[in-house]
Write a protein that holds these residues in place. Structure first.
Motif, mmCIF file in Angstrom:
data_model
loop_
_atom_site.group_PDB
_atom_site.id
_atom_site.type_symbol
_atom_site.label_atom_id
_atom_site.label_comp_id
_atom_site.label_asym_id
_atom_site.label_seq_id
_atom_site.Cartn_x
_atom_site.Cartn_y
_atom_site.Cartn_z
ATOM 1 N N ASP A 150 -12.389 -6.573 -26.233
ATOM 2 C CA ASP A 150 -11.381 -7.494 -25.692
ATOM 3 C C ASP A 150 -10.097 -6.773 -25.309
ATOM 4 O OD1 ASP A 150 -12.951 -9.933 -26.320
ATOM 5 O OD2 ASP A 150 -12.625 -9.279 -28.379
ATOM 6 N N PHE A 151 -9.759 -5.726 -26.060
ATOM 7 C CA PHE A 151 -8.571 -4.913 -25.800
ATOM 8 C C PHE A 151 -8.982 -3.449 -25.838
ATOM 9 C CE2 PHE A 151 -6.666 -8.818 -27.088
ATOM 10 C CZ PHE A 151 -5.358 -8.843 -26.617
ATOM 11 N N VAL A 152 -8.268 -2.649 -25.067
ATOM 12 C CA VAL A 152 -8.444 -1.195 -25.115
ATOM 13 C C VAL A 152 -7.073 -0.566 -25.307
ATOM 14 C CG1 VAL A 152 -9.147 0.878 -23.878
ATOM 15 C CG2 VAL A 152 -10.491 -1.208 -23.644
ATOM 16 N N LEU A 153 -6.979 0.313 -26.311
ATOM 17 C CA LEU A 153 -5.774 1.104 -26.520
ATOM 18 C C LEU A 153 -6.129 2.560 -26.267
ATOM 19 C CD1 LEU A 153 -4.344 -0.431 -29.833
ATOM 20 C CD2 LEU A 153 -4.114 -1.254 -27.478
ATOM 21 N N LEU A 154 -5.525 3.110 -25.232
ATOM 22 C CA LEU A 154 -5.725 4.517 -24.888
ATOM 23 C C LEU A 154 -4.491 5.293 -25.308
ATOM 24 C CD1 LEU A 154 -7.112 3.645 -21.418
ATOM 25 C CD2 LEU A 154 -8.406 5.019 -23.043
ATOM 26 N N SER A 155 -4.691 6.292 -26.108
ATOM 27 C CA SER A 155 -3.573 7.085 -26.613
ATOM 28 C C SER A 155 -3.512 8.398 -25.871
ATOM 29 C CB SER A 155 -3.756 7.321 -28.125
ATOM 30 O OG SER A 155 -2.781 8.207 -28.604
ATOM 31 N N GLY A 156 -2.438 8.607 -25.105
ATOM 32 C CA GLY A 156 -2.257 9.834 -24.343
ATOM 33 C C GLY A 156 -2.823 9.734 -22.941
ATOM 34 N N GLY A 157 -2.429 10.683 -22.101
ATOM 35 C CA GLY A 157 -2.973 10.755 -20.749
ATOM 36 C C GLY A 157 -2.338 9.826 -19.747
ATOM 37 N N VAL A 158 -1.152 9.243 -20.067
ATOM 38 C CA VAL A 158 -0.535 8.295 -19.143
ATOM 39 C C VAL A 158 0.800 8.790 -18.609
ATOM 40 C CG1 VAL A 158 -1.666 6.278 -20.131
ATOM 41 C CG2 VAL A 158 0.512 7.047 -21.092
ATOM 42 N N SER A 159 1.146 10.032 -18.906
ATOM 43 C CA SER A 159 2.424 10.562 -18.411
ATOM 44 C C SER A 159 2.241 11.117 -17.005
ATOM 45 C CB SER A 159 2.946 11.627 -19.381
ATOM 46 O OG SER A 159 3.275 11.030 -20.628
ATOM 47 N N GLY A 185 1.555 14.494 -16.232
ATOM 48 C CA GLY A 185 0.982 15.835 -16.215
ATOM 49 C C GLY A 185 -0.199 15.956 -15.276
ATOM 50 N N GLU A 186 -0.563 17.197 -14.933
ATOM 51 C CA GLU A 186 -1.667 17.443 -14.008
ATOM 52 C C GLU A 186 -3.002 16.970 -14.571
ATOM 53 O OE1 GLU A 186 -1.802 18.478 -10.952
ATOM 54 O OE2 GLU A 186 0.343 18.774 -10.702
ATOM 55 N N ARG A 187 -3.119 16.843 -15.897
ATOM 56 C CA ARG A 187 -4.383 16.443 -16.503
ATOM 57 C C ARG A 187 -4.308 15.041 -17.116
ATOM 58 N NH1 ARG A 187 -7.939 20.428 -16.803
ATOM 59 N NH2 ARG A 187 -9.072 19.550 -18.567
ATOM 60 N N ASP A 188 -3.314 14.263 -16.699
ATOM 61 C CA ASP A 188 -3.207 12.885 -17.169
ATOM 62 C C ASP A 188 -3.982 11.981 -16.217
ATOM 63 O OD1 ASP A 188 -1.666 13.473 -19.390
ATOM 64 O OD2 ASP A 188 0.213 13.385 -18.266
ATOM 65 N N PHE A 189 -5.282 11.869 -16.494
ATOM 66 C CA PHE A 189 -6.198 11.167 -15.589
ATOM 67 C C PHE A 189 -6.306 9.669 -15.859
ATOM 68 C CE2 PHE A 189 -8.444 15.444 -15.955
ATOM 69 C CZ PHE A 189 -7.901 15.935 -14.776
ATOM 70 N N VAL A 190 -5.752 9.185 -16.948
ATOM 71 C CA VAL A 190 -6.047 7.833 -17.398
ATOM 72 C C VAL A 190 -5.764 6.775 -16.337
ATOM 73 C CG1 VAL A 190 -5.324 6.040 -19.031
ATOM 74 C CG2 VAL A 190 -5.916 8.311 -19.866
ATOM 75 N N PRO A 191 -4.577 6.709 -15.695
ATOM 76 C CA PRO A 191 -4.351 5.636 -14.717
ATOM 77 C C PRO A 191 -5.352 5.634 -13.575
ATOM 78 C CG PRO A 191 -2.267 6.647 -15.348
ATOM 79 C CD PRO A 191 -3.343 7.511 -15.924
ATOM 80 N N ALA A 192 -5.706 6.803 -13.062
ATOM 81 C CA ALA A 192 -6.659 6.858 -11.948
ATOM 82 C C ALA A 192 -8.047 6.403 -12.387
ATOM 83 C CB ALA A 192 -6.712 8.279 -11.383
ATOM 84 N N VAL A 193 -8.463 6.824 -13.577
ATOM 85 C CA VAL A 193 -9.787 6.437 -14.070
ATOM 86 C C VAL A 193 -9.842 4.931 -14.313
ATOM 87 C CG1 VAL A 193 -11.375 6.652 -16.015
ATOM 88 C CG2 VAL A 193 -10.330 8.699 -15.024
ATOM 89 N N LEU A 194 -8.779 4.377 -14.840
ATOM 90 C CA LEU A 194 -8.752 2.935 -15.066
ATOM 91 C C LEU A 194 -8.909 2.170 -13.760
ATOM 92 C CD1 LEU A 194 -5.904 2.698 -17.738
ATOM 93 C CD2 LEU A 194 -8.308 2.133 -18.086
ATOM 94 N N ARG A 195 -8.236 2.656 -12.721
ATOM 95 C CA ARG A 195 -8.359 1.971 -11.431
ATOM 96 C C ARG A 195 -9.790 2.053 -10.908
ATOM 97 N NH1 ARG A 195 -8.501 2.763 -6.105
ATOM 98 N NH2 ARG A 195 -7.447 1.227 -4.774
ATOM 99 N N PHE A 255 -4.040 -1.187 -22.639
ATOM 100 C CA PHE A 255 -2.763 -0.508 -22.831
ATOM 101 C C PHE A 255 -2.998 1.000 -22.815
ATOM 102 C CE2 PHE A 255 -1.979 -4.599 -24.802
ATOM 103 C CZ PHE A 255 -0.671 -4.888 -24.447
ATOM 104 N N GLY A 256 -2.244 1.698 -21.973
ATOM 105 C CA GLY A 256 -2.196 3.149 -22.028
ATOM 106 C C GLY A 256 -0.944 3.557 -22.768
ATOM 107 N N LEU A 257 -1.106 4.021 -24.001
ATOM 108 C CA LEU A 257 0.029 4.331 -24.866
ATOM 109 C C LEU A 257 0.382 5.803 -24.783
ATOM 110 C CD1 LEU A 257 -1.198 2.328 -27.989
ATOM 111 C CD2 LEU A 257 0.437 1.565 -26.258
ATOM 112 N N PRO A 258 1.641 6.147 -24.985
ATOM 113 C CA PRO A 258 2.017 7.565 -25.023
ATOM 114 C C PRO A 258 1.291 8.283 -26.162
ATOM 115 C CG PRO A 258 3.955 6.144 -24.887
ATOM 116 C CD PRO A 258 2.798 5.260 -25.188
ATOM 117 N N GLY A 259 1.124 9.586 -26.005
ATOM 118 C CA GLY A 259 0.403 10.355 -27.008
ATOM 119 C C GLY A 259 1.202 10.666 -28.255
ATOM 120 N N ASN A 260 2.524 10.788 -28.139
ATOM 121 C CA ASN A 260 3.320 11.087 -29.322
ATOM 122 C C ASN A 260 3.250 9.910 -30.294
ATOM 123 O OD1 ASN A 260 4.438 13.725 -29.108
ATOM 124 N ND2 ASN A 260 5.732 12.995 -27.437
ATOM 125 N N PRO A 261 3.063 10.192 -31.588
ATOM 126 C CA PRO A 261 2.738 9.106 -32.519
ATOM 127 C C PRO A 261 3.811 8.044 -32.668
ATOM 128 C CG PRO A 261 3.105 11.186 -33.695
ATOM 129 C CD PRO A 261 3.017 11.518 -32.242
#
Length: 540
Positions: free
Chosen positions: A305-314, A316-326, A401-407
């Motif tokens: 029902d929910f997805v929490l992704l930690s990291g990969g949303v800033s 950086g060259e290897r922050d793929f999360v937004p593109a993969v989500l689309r 939610f794509g959350l920042p990687g820092n805790p």
């Protein structure tokens, strides 16, 4: 960019992930790069949200979850989804509130009074005789009154009629057998109709609304449902929350760290945070910064029902999360929020139609940002799962939610956005993060263009009779030690300024039990038995 992508376009020009400017490159011109830029522009083209606007959009996009029926014994902590009406009067009969004698009040207006005992009624029994003038019945606490009785005289105010059996202090009336006489002593004073009696239906009448939808079922509500004979309860199904940690630098918490590696603390932290609300965490482990691996893992996570992704949303060259989500059909609602820590927050939904939106503009004032309330008072969910028909709004299949990687950034975003969304999904009436006003215990210097949610210690200043808050020493969004010393988040405004001691500020409490440690104790325990709540000072 809305039209077809020109062939070879991405061999010549690519949007910089860091600055947003165009730069000439010599690289592959494949669809993956096209998706990267489109995904970036789809959210970057919109203004950065402030916290309250972002929270409002999160809650508007989050559905109320489906209903399930559970046994009463399993309903504690769950959220009621249908209003409950009393199926019968409570109590179902007029009953004695203490041990004594059921009497006709007209017979005991002149004291002392002598009455004949005609019946004995223990709890759980049914009266066998009605009361005539000059008679009474022994009765125990909780037993039903006999016909003709309208009051109960305490056993302490009675005595046996025979002088040899009488107790000058009273209270010996229960020694009198059926057929004997009992004296109602002058200590009873005037016995009014209804004395020491709870009338039938005094607590609730059949058909009375006793519980509203949207209430979390506590011990009290469980007991009331049990008294009402309700063995099964309609509640919101607990949301399943997938947790995916991304990054080449991560290792499991039970692994030794090699060069450049850190442990995956976010998974356990986020699982604990969502469980506090009543959700079911589903940790899916670590996924490396590989586009295909990330796509496969997120696709599996989207079954929840929910997805929490930690990291990969800033950026950086290897922050793929937004593109993969689309690519996986998740629509970006916003990317980046004006707060510190937590600026890179990404939020989107999968399954929502492009047109239509639920009517959720009613606001509450009990929480930070005056967040919208949950489900309606009728108990009907605001939205239902399914597709879109005729432009009508239907619930998204998954909230992401794509959350920042820092805790600490991840923790703050979970408190401010994820937990309210989960409360909305559960159908709670008040969903936003709680807040209160406190005075600064010492001066604080603020800097930066974004409001800061600074880990802080909240306490009740008993002498001053007010809440006081002080920031803890905090080295930034990676500093979990500071987070363990905090029981709240101090909301510091944007800009460079000095806030004097005594300034009234907003505070968002964190864990309730930790927050209650700051509250004065009722019947305070001995000092050596109380847990120390103030953290030891950290060494500079």
């Amino acid at each position: 960019m809305t039209g077809p992508i020109e062939a070879g376009f991405f061999t010549r020009i690519r949007e910089s992930r860091v600055t947003g400017s165009a730069r000439v490159v010599t690289g592959r011109g494949d669809a993956a790069e096209a998706a990267d830029v489109i995904a970036a522009r789809s959210c970057r083209g919109r203004a950065m949200r402030d916290v309250c606007s972002a929270l409002r959009e999160v809650l508007q996009a989050t559905p109320v979850g489906p209903v399930e029926t559970v046994a009463l014994q399993r309903a504690a902590g769950r959220v009621l989804r249908e209003a409950i009406s009393a199926p019968a009067d409570a109590p179902p009969f007029s009953k004695a509130l203490m041990d004594g004698f059921a009497v006709r009040s007209a017979d005991v207006q002149c004291l002392p009074a002598r009455l004949t005992v005609v019946d004995e009624i223990p709890a759980g029994a049914v009266p066998q005789r009605s009361l005539e003038p000059g008679t009474c019945a022994k009765i125990m606490t909780g037993a039903p009154l006999p016909e003709g009785a309208d009051a109960v005289v305490r056993v302490e105010d009675t005595a046996a009629d025979e002088p040899s059996e009488a107790d000058e202090r009273g209270g010996s009336g229960f020694q009198v057998p059926i057929g004997g006489s009992v004296v109602v002593l002058a200590s009873a004073r005037s016995v009014a109709p209804g004395a020491n009696v709870m009338a039938r239906g005094a607590i609730m009448r059949c058909g009375d609304r006793v519980l509203e939808a949207g209430r979390r079922l506590r011990t009290q509500e469980i007991a009331l449902l049990g008294e009402s004979g309700i063995a099964t309860v309609p509640v919101t199904r607990r949301p399943r929350v997938a947790i995916v940690s991304t990054g080449d630098e991560l290792v499991p918490v039970d692994a030794a760290c090699g060069p450049g590696q850190i442990r995956n603390s976010n998974e356990a932290m986020l699982a604990a945070q969502v469980a506090e609300v009543g959700a079911v965490p589903t940790p899916l482990g670590i996924v490396r910064d590989d586009r295909r691996a990330l796509s496969d893992r997120i696709a599996a996570a989207l079954e929840c029902d929910f997805v929490l992704l930690s990291g990969g949303v800033s950026a950086g060259e290897r922050d793929f999360v937004p593109a993969v989500l689309r690519e996986l059909g998740v629509r970006c609602v916003f990317h980046k929020v004006r707060l510190k820590p937590g600026k890179p927050l990404w939020f989107g939904v999968r399954g929502a139609p492009s047109g239509g939106r639920p009517d959720r503009e009613n606001l509450a004032t009990e929480s930070h940002c005056a967040a919208p309330k949950g489900g309606g008072s009728s108990g009907e969910p605001v939205t239902r799962r399914g597709g879109s028909e005729g432009g009508q709004w239907h619930a998204p299949a998954c909230v992401v939610f794509g959350l920042p990687g820092n805790p600490v950034s991840s923790m703050v975003c979970c408190e401010l956005f994820v937990k309210p969304a989960l409360r909305r999904w559960l159908g709670l009436e008040v969903v936003g993060p709680p807040s209160l006003q406190a005075t600064l215990a010492r001066p604080v210097r603020t800097r930066g263009e974004r409001p800061t949610y600074h880990p802080a210690r909240l306490r009740w200043a008993d002498v001053l009779r007010r809440w006081e808050v002080a920031p803890v020493r905090w080295l930034g969004s990676a500093d979990l030690v500071a987070a363990t010393h905090a029981n709240s988040l101090l909301v510091l405004p944007a800009g460079d300024r000095e806030l004097a001691a005594g300034t009234v500020v907003e505070v968002v409490p964190l864990d309730v039990e930790e927050w209650l440690d700051a509250v004065p104790r009722h019947c305070a325990a001995p000092a050596d038995a109380r847990r120390v709540t103030e953290p030891r000072e950290r060494r500079e």
